[in-house]
Design a protein around this motif. Structure first.
Motif, PDB file in Angstrom:
ATOM      1  N   LEU B 158       1.010  -1.949   0.029  1.00 28.31           N
ATOM      2  CA  LEU B 158      -0.263  -0.056  -0.047  1.00 28.31           C
ATOM      3  C   LEU B 158       0.984   1.227  -0.505  1.00 28.31           C
ATOM      4  N   VAL B 159       2.097   1.151   0.849  1.00 29.69           N
ATOM      5  CA  VAL B 159       2.503   2.332   0.805  1.00 29.69           C
ATOM      6  C   VAL B 159       3.427   3.048  -0.417  1.00 29.69           C
ATOM      7  N   ASP B 160       3.934   0.786  -0.937  1.00 31.93           N
ATOM      8  CA  ASP B 160       3.932   1.784  -2.081  1.00 31.93           C
ATOM      9  C   ASP B 160       4.061   2.503  -3.678  1.00 31.93           C
ATOM     10  N   ARG B 161       2.189   1.703  -3.749  1.00 38.57           N
ATOM     11  CA  ARG B 161       1.574   3.072  -4.663  1.00 38.57           C
ATOM     12  C   ARG B 161       1.066   3.825  -4.019  1.00 38.57           C
ATOM     13  N   TYR B 162       1.025   4.323  -2.928  1.00 38.32           N
ATOM     14  CA  TYR B 162       0.764   5.225  -2.742  1.00 38.32           C
ATOM     15  C   TYR B 162       1.727   6.553  -2.647  1.00 38.32           C
ATOM     16  N   ALA B 163       3.350   6.026  -2.765  1.00 38.80           N
ATOM     17  CA  ALA B 163       4.131   6.740  -2.349  1.00 38.80           C
ATOM     18  C   ALA B 163       4.335   7.291  -4.650  1.00 38.80           C
ATOM     19  N   GLN B 164       3.795   5.615  -4.924  1.00 38.34           N
ATOM     20  CA  GLN B 164       3.892   6.025  -6.745  1.00 38.34           C
ATOM     21  C   GLN B 164       2.819   7.244  -6.863  1.00 38.34           C
TER      22      GLN B 164
END
Lengths: 429, 247
Positions: B158-164
């Motif tokens: 989730l963090v990955d997608r959010y940062a992206q």
């Protein structure tokens, strides 16, 4: 996981806990019989056990007083980190052993000494306070005036009185990070003993001695003297160490290469006396420039034999035995100690100490048993931080305070809680 | 003077990043839940860098959006934050998460939703002044779901997608979003795995790489670097092969 001391002998399988604070340490101590381990620079089995607590996660500084030079920090802080931080601010360790890659906790537990023992004593002599986790989970603050019995058992106590969590030590003020180093060439044993007397007031002194030289040259040495320079930069360490990339073939260090090395080493020394100004690292920690140098002895590992004798009398006899044996050791460190302190198991006593490496091999162990008897006869003893093989009888005969040490441990809930393979071998159950 | 705020400052990786920044003389505000542990970290940094201003902020709730806004508001109130490092997290046992829905939910909230809320809250303060770096500690576990840790991994994903998404949105501004993906690192969070003998990177090495990535404003950094290669392979493994692996 497999663990060993710096000598890579013996190797054992151990369960290792990795706490990062005092609470986790208390959990580990109450869960099983353990021993604390720092950077693993004790050569033998001092920090080996079935259950080991790795202390390097406790690596925080607490306070530094620029007026008094008092530094408080966790037990897992290394002397390297202290020097890196405080040398640029004009402060140096009161005592540093031959490597700066030891922790504060380890330095206290082994009551380590340096080249200034004859004037400044051991590391423990500069410790003002220790926070010690006892076997019952309680944490006590001890010092020379606070529970002194426990303090003098803990300094040099090999981690067997409790777990050292943090400590306060008195640092030494310096004006420069440089060392004025004087090298004195001594052609034989009499010459080096005389040189130690002549230069008794030097702050730092230790000699490299050629253990292969026999007959007329027996005991030929280079005596290195050091003083903190009055002028120069306050520079932190800059050069990262090179590393030995893999285990060397164990035959690499043999009599022939040793002889060649020693001849070169001695020949490259000054004709009589030379003084130069150098950074502090090569003066105090020459071997730290070569990371993982313990791999030079191959996978079978090595033992370091360090003993102290009250007089120079027996030194000749022991040097002759070593030179005749033709076993491994070719270069050794000789140092004159000052007086002993009150710490019950602290190694240094007034006299001469010699430290030398041997490959871990059956013939070597037989020789060391022989040397043990000679050391004992001459009223000497062996350094616990280097030991991997001494007998219980030898230990108890040469460390007469062992019973007082056990009494302190019994009073403070240490028995049955803190133990290493070494303590079991030496009968400190 | 560079001003840095660290959320979850007692986490091992965050603490080592803080040491590097203190070494440069930067000012740091440490945010965490445990006063005593936070003070221990702050005292250490004060010894390491007497010239740095080291402050602490104790906060109890990292999950409530309003509480998060208040924490970030307080941090940005006096002067802008140059770097915000969002580093808090937990790593419970995967099996325990499978058997305990509440633990699973908490794990996903703490490691996934909460960092995203913090990142967005910092963006609300940084975008108007058009400066600042938001760095978030993700994990290699977020790159592909694995049986060993997919509850934790899902949150990190989730963090990955959010940062992206934030990087996409802020591409034409001077606000940077850096996602760090450490491999297994020797910190308090992984103490149990270390005892099992699993090999770990040192937090000092991981921190060095993360701080360098923040200097450059790199969008994604694996630490140690080898994990970029390992995870590229793991991501690309065809499912039939992947399902045969015990990882």
């Amino acid at each position: 996981m497999e663990l060993s001391g710096w000598g890579r002998y013996p190797r054992v399988d151990a369960q290792v806990a990795f706490p990062t604070d005092a609470t986790a340490c208390a959990r580990a101590v109450t869960a099983s019989q353990t021993i604390a381990r720092g950077l693993g620079r004790a050569y033998g089995d001092s920090a080996l056990a079935d259950d080991v607590v790795a202390m390097c996660g406790l690596d925080r500084f607490h306070a530094f007083d620029t007026e008094t030079g008092l530094l408080s920090c966790d037990a897992g802080v290394s002397l390297d980190e202290i020097l890196t931080l405080l040398v640029p601010r004009g402060w140096f360790l009161p005592v540093t052993p031959g490597t700066r890659f030891v922790t504060v906790g380890g330095a206290i537990a082994s009551d380590v000494h340096g080249k200034n023992h004859h004037v400044d004593g051991t590391f423990g002599d500069h410790v003002v306070a220790i926070d010690l986790l006892l076997g019952n989970g309680e944490v006590v603050r001890i010092g020379p005036d606070a529970q002194p019995d426990l303090f003098h058992a803990t300094c040099g106590g090999m981690g067997l009185t409790g777990m050292i969590l943090s400590a306060t030590i008195r640092m030494r003020k310096i004006r420069s990070s440089l060392i004025r180093e004087t090298t004195v060439k001594a052609r034989d044993l009499d010459a080096i003993l005389a040189a130690f007397e002549t230069h008794g007031s030097a702050t730092y002194s230790a000699a490299w001695i050629d253990c292969l030289a026999r007959g007329k040259s027996l005991g030929r040495s280079l005596l290195m003297l050091g003083e903190h320079a009055d002028e120069g930069p306050l520079a932190p360490r800059t050069k990262p160490p090179r590393a030995v990339p893999f285990d060397m073939p164990s035959g690499l260090l043999n009599r022939a290469t040793g002889k060649a090395f020693n001849a070169l080493f001695y020949a490259r020394g000054p004709s009589t006396v030379r003084t130069r100004t150098i950074p502090y690292e090569p003066h105090f920690h020459p071997l730290d420039g070569l990371a993982e140098w313990n791999r030079l002895y191959g996978r079978q590992g090595f033992v370091q034999y360090q003993f102290v004798l009250p007089s120079a009398e027996g030194l000749r006899r022991i040097l002759e035995t070593i030179a005749m044996s033709g076993q491994g050791a070719f270069l050794a460190v000789l140092k004159k100690f000052g007086r002993a302190n009150r710490n019950l198991l602290s190694f240094p006593t007034e006299g001469y100490t010699l430290a030398l490496d041997f490959k871990a091999a059956p013939a070597v162990f037989a020789l060391l048993d022989l040397l043990d008897r000679a050391v004992l006869d001459l009223g000497g003893r062996i350094y616990l931080a280097k030991d991997a093989r001494m007998s219980e009888a030898m230990f108890k005969a040469s460390y007469p305070n062992w019973q007082a040490f056990q009494e302190v441990r019994a009073r403070h809930h240490a028995i049955g809680r803190f133990a290493s393979h070494q303590s079991k071998r030496l009968g400190l159950s | 003077m560079t001003r840095i705020a660290i959320i979850g400052a007692t986490s091992g990786i965050a603490e080592h990043c803080a040491r590097l920044w203190a070494g440069r003389g930067h000012d740091l505000t440490l945010v965490g839940r445990d006063t005593a542990r936070l003070d221990a970290v702050a005292d250490d940094l004060k010894v390491r860098s007497p010239v740095s201003a080291i402050d602490t902020l104790v906060a109890s709730d990292f999950l409530d959006p309003q509480a998060v806004d208040m924490i970030v508001g307080a941090l940005c109130a006096e002067r802008p934050v140059d770097i915000a490092l969002i580093a808090h997290g937990t790593l419970p046992d995967q099996q325990a998460c499978q058997n305990d829905g509440a633990l699973a939910a908490d794990t996903m909230l703490v490691n996934g939703v909460s960092p995203a809320l913090f990142a967005e809250a910092f963006a609300r303060h940084m975008v108007p002044v058009d400066r600042g770096t938001i760095a978030i500690i993700g994990s290699v576990a977020g790159d592909r779901g694995r049986k060993a840790n997919y509850v934790y991994g899902a949150a990190k994903g989730l963090v990955d997608r959010y940062a992206q998404g934030m990087q996409h949105r802020l591409a034409n501004t001077n606000v940077r979003v850096v996602l760090a993906k450490p491999g297994p690192t020797a910190t308090a969070m992984t103490a149990a795995l270390q005892t099992k003998g699993q090999r770990m990177a040192s937090p000092a090495d991981v921190a060095k790489r993360i701080v360098a990535a923040i200097d450059r404003g790199s969008p994604v950094v694996y630490a140690p670097a080898l994990w970029a290669v390992i995870m590229a392979v793991v991501r690309l493994l065809p499912r039939p092969i992947f399902h045969k692996l015990n990882i």
